[in-house]
Scaffold this motif. Structure first.
Motif, mmCIF file in Angstrom:
data_model
loop_
_atom_site.group_PDB
_atom_site.id
_atom_site.type_symbol
_atom_site.label_atom_id
_atom_site.label_comp_id
_atom_site.label_asym_id
_atom_site.label_seq_id
_atom_site.Cartn_x
_atom_site.Cartn_y
_atom_site.Cartn_z
ATOM 1 N N TYR A 64 2.280 50.166 -0.208
ATOM 2 C CA TYR A 64 2.256 50.338 -1.678
ATOM 3 C C TYR A 64 1.412 51.929 -1.818
ATOM 4 O O TYR A 64 1.200 52.339 -2.700
ATOM 5 C CB TYR A 64 1.513 49.517 -2.367
ATOM 6 N N CYS A 66 -1.604 53.421 -1.542
ATOM 7 C CA CYS A 66 -2.138 53.233 -2.311
ATOM 8 C C CYS A 66 -3.280 54.581 -1.985
ATOM 9 O O CYS A 66 -3.415 55.186 -1.144
ATOM 10 C CB CYS A 66 -3.389 51.943 -2.093
ATOM 11 N N HIS A 133 5.199 52.440 -7.047
ATOM 12 C CA HIS A 133 3.131 52.881 -7.603
ATOM 13 C C HIS A 133 3.007 53.872 -6.789
ATOM 14 O O HIS A 133 3.675 54.516 -6.275
ATOM 15 C CB HIS A 133 2.597 51.712 -6.532
ATOM 16 N N GLU A 161 0.356 45.166 -12.158
ATOM 17 C CA GLU A 161 -0.016 44.025 -11.419
ATOM 18 C C GLU A 161 1.773 43.711 -11.022
ATOM 19 O O GLU A 161 2.500 43.413 -12.206
ATOM 20 C CB GLU A 161 -0.714 44.150 -10.934
ATOM 21 N N ALA A 175 1.362 48.015 -9.218
ATOM 22 C CA ALA A 175 2.675 48.816 -9.802
ATOM 23 C C ALA A 175 1.967 49.742 -10.472
ATOM 24 O O ALA A 175 2.881 49.240 -11.387
ATOM 25 C CB ALA A 175 4.287 47.825 -9.646
ATOM 26 N N ARG A 176 1.706 50.568 -10.801
ATOM 27 C CA ARG A 176 1.143 51.172 -11.687
ATOM 28 C C ARG A 176 2.077 52.420 -11.232
ATOM 29 O O ARG A 176 2.171 53.014 -10.486
ATOM 30 C CB ARG A 176 0.045 51.977 -11.680
#
Length: 339
Positions: A64, A66, A133, A161, A175-176
């Protein structure tokens, strides 16, 4: 992967380009909706954003991508940290296309059937929301999106999310993303619930100026003949815009929107009958991002005036007794209130 048309080489459509830059500087605005005639550069501008954005720092090996500085960790980051293998890398900001006919599994993610059948283990295969994301999720012809996908997007956009409970899987991941949609309003309207999720809304029209139309055709022809040479020709201008975005992001935290500007924003929203409080929030955030892009020392009424129409035009109720467009209604209210 095909070469995107350089963002800086776009002719005209200043409101659309400004809104795209604002969304790139301040993702909290909530996204961008671009509506207008076919063949006016809507998709071209959004796809040009991918090559324009500065690279971002992410956790290496995280599906993802991050942010290493994030306070909460996804399951991938937690596993890497536990194993002592948490490293970082710079990756391109994702700009992910969501096709109109995509299945729920393709969007949300699903069980990796190949590994389930060959190895007998349940592994989650991330979908488009996971790939988007910290980036941009782009939907062309967004007004034709199927209702079940609209419902999914509304839920995830609200929470930031994605939660999957199916086939024995129980997965949640961040999931932004900035939602970007384009379409032709003549082909159908958006559901109000989705329309409300877009921070800014801009309208594009076919240019009527002959010189501008000729320049559009000339640049497009040069790009199609030799994409690499044309992109190289505009690389310096794109790099200049990229620096502008980076510098604006650095300025953004130090810019304060004063009470006078906030009062004016609320005054305008009440005058035009904007539903809810998202209008004021968008006006504040967009004005601050615009001030950062312009390297202004403070947010002023001029910034508010400049972004009033794209921030509010899609939030107005239809007035059967007033056949003027929403943009004209906002401009009229601005002229009456702020002269």
């Amino acid at each position: 992967m095909s070469t995107p048309f350089p963002f800086s080489a776009l002719v005209g459509q200043d409101e659309m380009k400004r809104a795209i830059l604002i969304a790139a500087v301040e993702p909290a605005i909530g996204g961008l909706l671009v509506l207008g005639d076919r063949g006016t550069g809507k998709s071209t501008a959004v796809r040009g954003l991918a090559a324009l954005l500065p690279r971002m720092r992410a956790v290496q090996g995280c599906r993802y991508h991050c942010d290493p500085a994030a306070s909460s960790a996804c399951e991938d980051c937690a596993r890497l940290r536990l194993a002592g293998r948490l490293k970082t890398e710079e990756v391109p900001v994702p700009v992910v296309d969501l096709p109109l006919g995509a299945s729920e599994d393709r969007v949300l993610g699903a069980l990796d059937l190949e590994r389930a059948l060959s190895q007998g283990i349940k592994v989650f295969e991330p979908g488009l929301l996971a790939k988007a994301h910290r980036g941009f999720l782009y939907i062309d012809e967004v007004n034709l999106l199927e209702d079940h996908l609209v419902d999914l997007l509304i839920d995830v956009a609200a929470s930031g999310e994605n939660v999957i409970e199916r086939e024995g899987l129980s997965v949640r991941h961040p999931a932004r993303f900035v939602l970007v949609g384009s379409g032709n309003p003549e082909e159908g309207e958006l559901r109000p619930q989705l329309l409300d999720r877009f921070g800014l809304s801009v309208e594009v029209k076919t240019p009527s100026d002959i010189a501008q139309r000729v320049e559009v055709v000339r640049r497009r022809d040069a790009f199609e003949r030799d994409p690499v040479a044309f992109t190289t020709l505009w690389a310096r201008q794109d790099a200049k815009v990229r620096r502008q975005i980076l510098q604006a992001r650095e300025r953004l935290p130090d810019l304060v929107v004063g009470d006078v500007v906030l009062h004016r924003a609320a005054e305008l929203c009440v005058a035009v009958g904007s539903d809810g409080l998202r209008g004021e929030l968008t006006l504040m955030r967009a004005a601050r991002a615009l001030a950062a892009l312009q390297a202004a020392p403070e947010v002023t009424l001029a910034h508010l005036r400049e972004i009033a129409v794209p921030a509010l035009r899609h939030r107005l109720r239809r007035n059967p007794l007033d056949d003027t467009g929403s943009g004209q209604r906002i401009e009229r209210a601005v002229a009456e209130l702020w002269t």
